[in-house]
Scaffold this motif. Sequence first.
Motif, short mmCIF file in Angstrom:
data_model
loop_
_atom_site.label_atom_id
_atom_site.label_comp_id
_atom_site.label_asym_id
_atom_site.label_seq_id
_atom_site.Cartn_x
_atom_site.Cartn_y
_atom_site.Cartn_z
N ALA A 280 0.83 -1.21 0.00
CA ALA A 280 0.00 0.00 0.00
C ALA A 280 0.86 1.26 0.00
CB ALA A 280 -0.93 -0.01 1.21
N LEU A 281 2.02 1.20 0.66
CA LEU A 281 2.94 2.35 0.67
C LEU A 281 3.44 2.66 -0.73
CD1 LEU A 281 5.03 1.77 3.92
CD2 LEU A 281 3.92 3.91 3.29
N LYS A 282 3.57 1.64 -1.57
CA LYS A 282 4.01 1.86 -2.95
C LYS A 282 2.86 2.38 -3.81
CE LYS A 282 7.75 -1.57 -2.99
NZ LYS A 282 8.25 -2.82 -3.62
N GLU A 283 1.65 1.91 -3.53
CA GLU A 283 0.49 2.30 -4.34
C GLU A 283 0.02 3.72 -4.03
OE1 GLU A 283 -2.27 -0.78 -3.45
OE2 GLU A 283 -1.08 -2.35 -4.43
N GLN A 284 0.01 4.10 -2.77
CA GLN A 284 -0.41 5.44 -2.38
C GLN A 284 0.56 5.99 -1.34
OE1 GLN A 284 -4.26 5.32 -0.48
NE2 GLN A 284 -4.07 3.15 0.03
N PRO A 285 1.78 6.29 -1.76
CA PRO A 285 2.86 6.60 -0.81
C PRO A 285 2.59 7.81 0.07
CG PRO A 285 3.52 7.10 -3.08
CD PRO A 285 2.24 6.32 -3.16
N GLU A 286 1.99 8.86 -0.50
CA GLU A 286 1.82 10.08 0.28
C GLU A 286 0.85 9.86 1.45
OE1 GLU A 286 0.58 14.78 -0.27
OE2 GLU A 286 0.87 13.50 -2.02
N TYR A 287 -0.33 9.29 1.14
CA TYR A 287 -1.33 9.08 2.19
C TYR A 287 -0.85 8.06 3.22
CZ TYR A 287 -5.46 7.22 4.52
OH TYR A 287 -6.36 6.77 5.48
N ALA A 288 -0.38 6.89 2.77
CA ALA A 288 0.01 5.82 3.69
C ALA A 288 1.16 6.24 4.58
CB ALA A 288 0.36 4.56 2.91
N ASP A 289 2.16 6.90 3.99
CA ASP A 289 3.31 7.35 4.77
C ASP A 289 2.90 8.38 5.81
OD1 ASP A 289 6.48 7.55 4.89
OD2 ASP A 289 5.71 9.59 4.92
N LYS A 290 2.04 9.32 5.40
CA LYS A 290 1.62 10.38 6.32
C LYS A 290 0.80 9.82 7.47
CE LYS A 290 -0.07 15.14 6.27
NZ LYS A 290 -0.64 16.21 5.43
N LEU A 291 -0.09 8.87 7.17
CA LEU A 291 -0.92 8.26 8.21
C LEU A 291 -0.07 7.52 9.23
CD1 LEU A 291 -4.07 7.35 8.84
CD2 LEU A 291 -3.19 5.16 8.05
N ILE A 292 0.82 6.65 8.74
CA ILE A 292 1.66 5.86 9.65
C ILE A 292 2.59 6.76 10.43
CG2 ILE A 292 3.53 4.16 9.72
CD1 ILE A 292 2.17 2.72 7.38
N ARG A 293 3.19 7.71 9.73
CA ARG A 293 4.18 8.59 10.39
C ARG A 293 3.52 9.42 11.50
NH1 ARG A 293 9.10 9.48 8.87
NH2 ARG A 293 8.68 8.50 6.85
N GLN A 294 2.32 9.95 11.24
CA GLN A 294 1.65 10.76 12.26
C GLN A 294 1.31 9.91 13.47
OE1 GLN A 294 1.19 14.21 12.21
NE2 GLN A 294 0.80 13.70 14.37
N ALA A 295 0.88 8.68 13.24
CA ALA A 295 0.57 7.79 14.37
C ALA A 295 1.82 7.49 15.19
CB ALA A 295 -0.04 6.49 13.86
N LEU A 296 2.95 7.31 14.53
CA LEU A 296 4.19 7.02 15.24
C LEU A 296 4.69 8.24 16.00
CD1 LEU A 296 6.01 4.79 12.58
CD2 LEU A 296 4.59 4.08 14.51
N ILE A 297 4.51 9.42 15.42
CA ILE A 297 4.87 10.65 16.13
C ILE A 297 4.02 10.78 17.40
CG2 ILE A 297 4.74 13.18 16.03
CD1 ILE A 297 5.47 12.94 13.03
N ASN A 298 2.72 10.51 17.26
CA ASN A 298 1.83 10.56 18.43
C ASN A 298 2.24 9.54 19.48
OD1 ASN A 298 0.43 12.45 16.96
ND2 ASN A 298 -1.27 11.11 16.43
N THR A 299 2.64 8.34 19.03
CA THR A 299 3.08 7.29 19.95
C THR A 299 4.32 7.73 20.72
OG1 THR A 299 2.17 5.53 18.54
CG2 THR A 299 3.91 4.90 20.09
N ASP A 300 5.28 8.28 20.01
CA ASP A 300 6.51 8.76 20.66
C ASP A 300 6.20 9.84 21.69
OD1 ASP A 300 8.06 7.04 19.17
OD2 ASP A 300 8.62 8.53 17.67
N GLU A 301 5.27 10.73 21.34
CA GLU A 301 4.93 11.82 22.25
C GLU A 301 4.25 11.29 23.51
OE1 GLU A 301 4.72 15.52 23.89
OE2 GLU A 301 5.87 14.84 22.14
N ARG A 302 3.36 10.32 23.36
CA ARG A 302 2.69 9.73 24.52
C ARG A 302 3.71 9.04 25.44
NH1 ARG A 302 -2.78 9.47 24.66
NH2 ARG A 302 -2.69 7.75 26.14
N ILE A 303 4.66 8.37 24.85
CA ILE A 303 5.68 7.68 25.66
C ILE A 303 6.54 8.71 26.40
CG2 ILE A 303 7.79 6.29 25.50
CD1 ILE A 303 6.38 4.69 23.28
N ARG A 304 6.88 9.81 25.74
CA ARG A 304 7.66 10.86 26.40
C ARG A 304 6.89 11.46 27.57
NH1 ARG A 304 9.96 11.88 21.27
NH2 ARG A 304 8.18 13.14 20.59
N GLN A 305 5.58 11.53 27.43
CA GLN A 305 4.74 12.10 28.49
C GLN A 305 4.36 11.07 29.56
OE1 GLN A 305 1.37 13.74 26.39
NE2 GLN A 305 2.54 15.43 25.52
#
Length: 467
Positions: A280-305
């Motif tokens: 899916a990352l190859k088929e729709q790279p912009e949407y899939a990458d942005k979705l996964i990346r934002q979730a991982l950023i949120n995960t990192d922030e929750r762990i820091r907090q």
Amino acid sequence: MLKKLFKSFRFPLRRAAHPRTTPEVLSSRQHSLTRSRISRNAVNVVERLQQAGYQAYVVGGCVRDLLLNLPPKDFDVATSATPEQVRAEFRNARVIGRRFKLAHVHFGREIIEVATFRANHPQADDDEEENNSHSARHESGRILRDNVYGTLEDDAQRRDFTINALYYDPRTERILDYAQGVHDIKNRLVRLIGDPEQRYMEDPVRMLRAVRFAAKLDFAIERHSAAPIRRLAPLLRDIPAARLFEEVLKLFLAGRAERTFDLLIEFDLFAPLFPASAAALKEQPEYADKLIRQALINTDERIRQGKPVTPAFLFATLLWPALPARVLDMQERGMPPIPAMQEAAHQLISEQCQRIAIPKRFTLPIREIWDMQERLPRRHGKRADVLLENPRFRAGYDFLLLRESAGEQTDGLGDWWTDYQEVSDSERRNMIRALSSKDERSGAPRKRRRSGGRKRRPEPGGNPTGE
């Protein structure tokens, strides 16, 4: 800052990590680690084993982290005593494991892991290996069991990375460094001990560990250690799915999930773990990458907090990019939206569990989060209030906002639900009426209520309890 940690010690430049039979010995004046920073229980285990006549050291990641001024997650001990001998010394010890047998010494909530010095596996022929009950290799070279005991020097040689081959004696406050791991800590490098290709073939999970340490410590993977990874990445398909589940949790729940994702993509390690999502990352790279990346950023922030993070939400995000196309395909074949979502989710999760054995306690919430994405647009009548009371509403709502943040168009659905949670009951009724008026103006068809008291049969694969 690192220069201060290694006060008077000087390191030669080098190319490969060849373990030494005689270690570099760093006295207490040559490093920053002090006995007071070691867990009191770990010191107790080491000293009791030494008093009983065994060799014993605090070892590995905790030594590495303390040299970097990072708080260790736990404290491990390496010893010449076998697991059974450790258990004989400590009434609070338990022997665990089959593939890698060791002892856990319990001190309340703290567990000190005590491992016996291991040796490298002999390169025996097939008949010898079949008769060896302590060790076994797959024909690819992968180690299946690892209970060949050896000396301290043997143990240092068979460890995976130089930065983990450090032994600290709290009695003398000396560090024994068999592979110039302190050199690599100073230069912020993750380097394999021995021949990288052979070590990865022995245990392909070492490729994931190299990525995890590089992300966690903000190190680079040394170029000779990095070179074979892309070519050997498919070996991960042979690793038991249950083991990969634990490794993936370590990868993404260490507070550096976004950096980990970048490295997994860079070294072609994401596809063996999440094949459908990689496609899916190859088929729709912009949407899939942005979705996964934002979730991982949120995960990192929750762990820091210091906030809790649920693996179910994480896996729901990592797998979601592969789901909508499957749902659409089933809808085009005549299946209603909610049953189509449920069937596509079942298929995708079943396929994924062949690679990573996600336990049912997580797969069920994953499906409920996804199912909520089809239900959240259905707000007429009492449905909105029923959804608001659903125990998965909050996760489903958060997931909706995540989809919108990745650029998905939902006609303001996220804002509507945000407002609906905050207003009074009378204002909620007005919001529902406004929806009905909007549908009438747009000419949207409305479902007709069936006459009679006969219950409607649920759609095949649907939710028998209704919406």
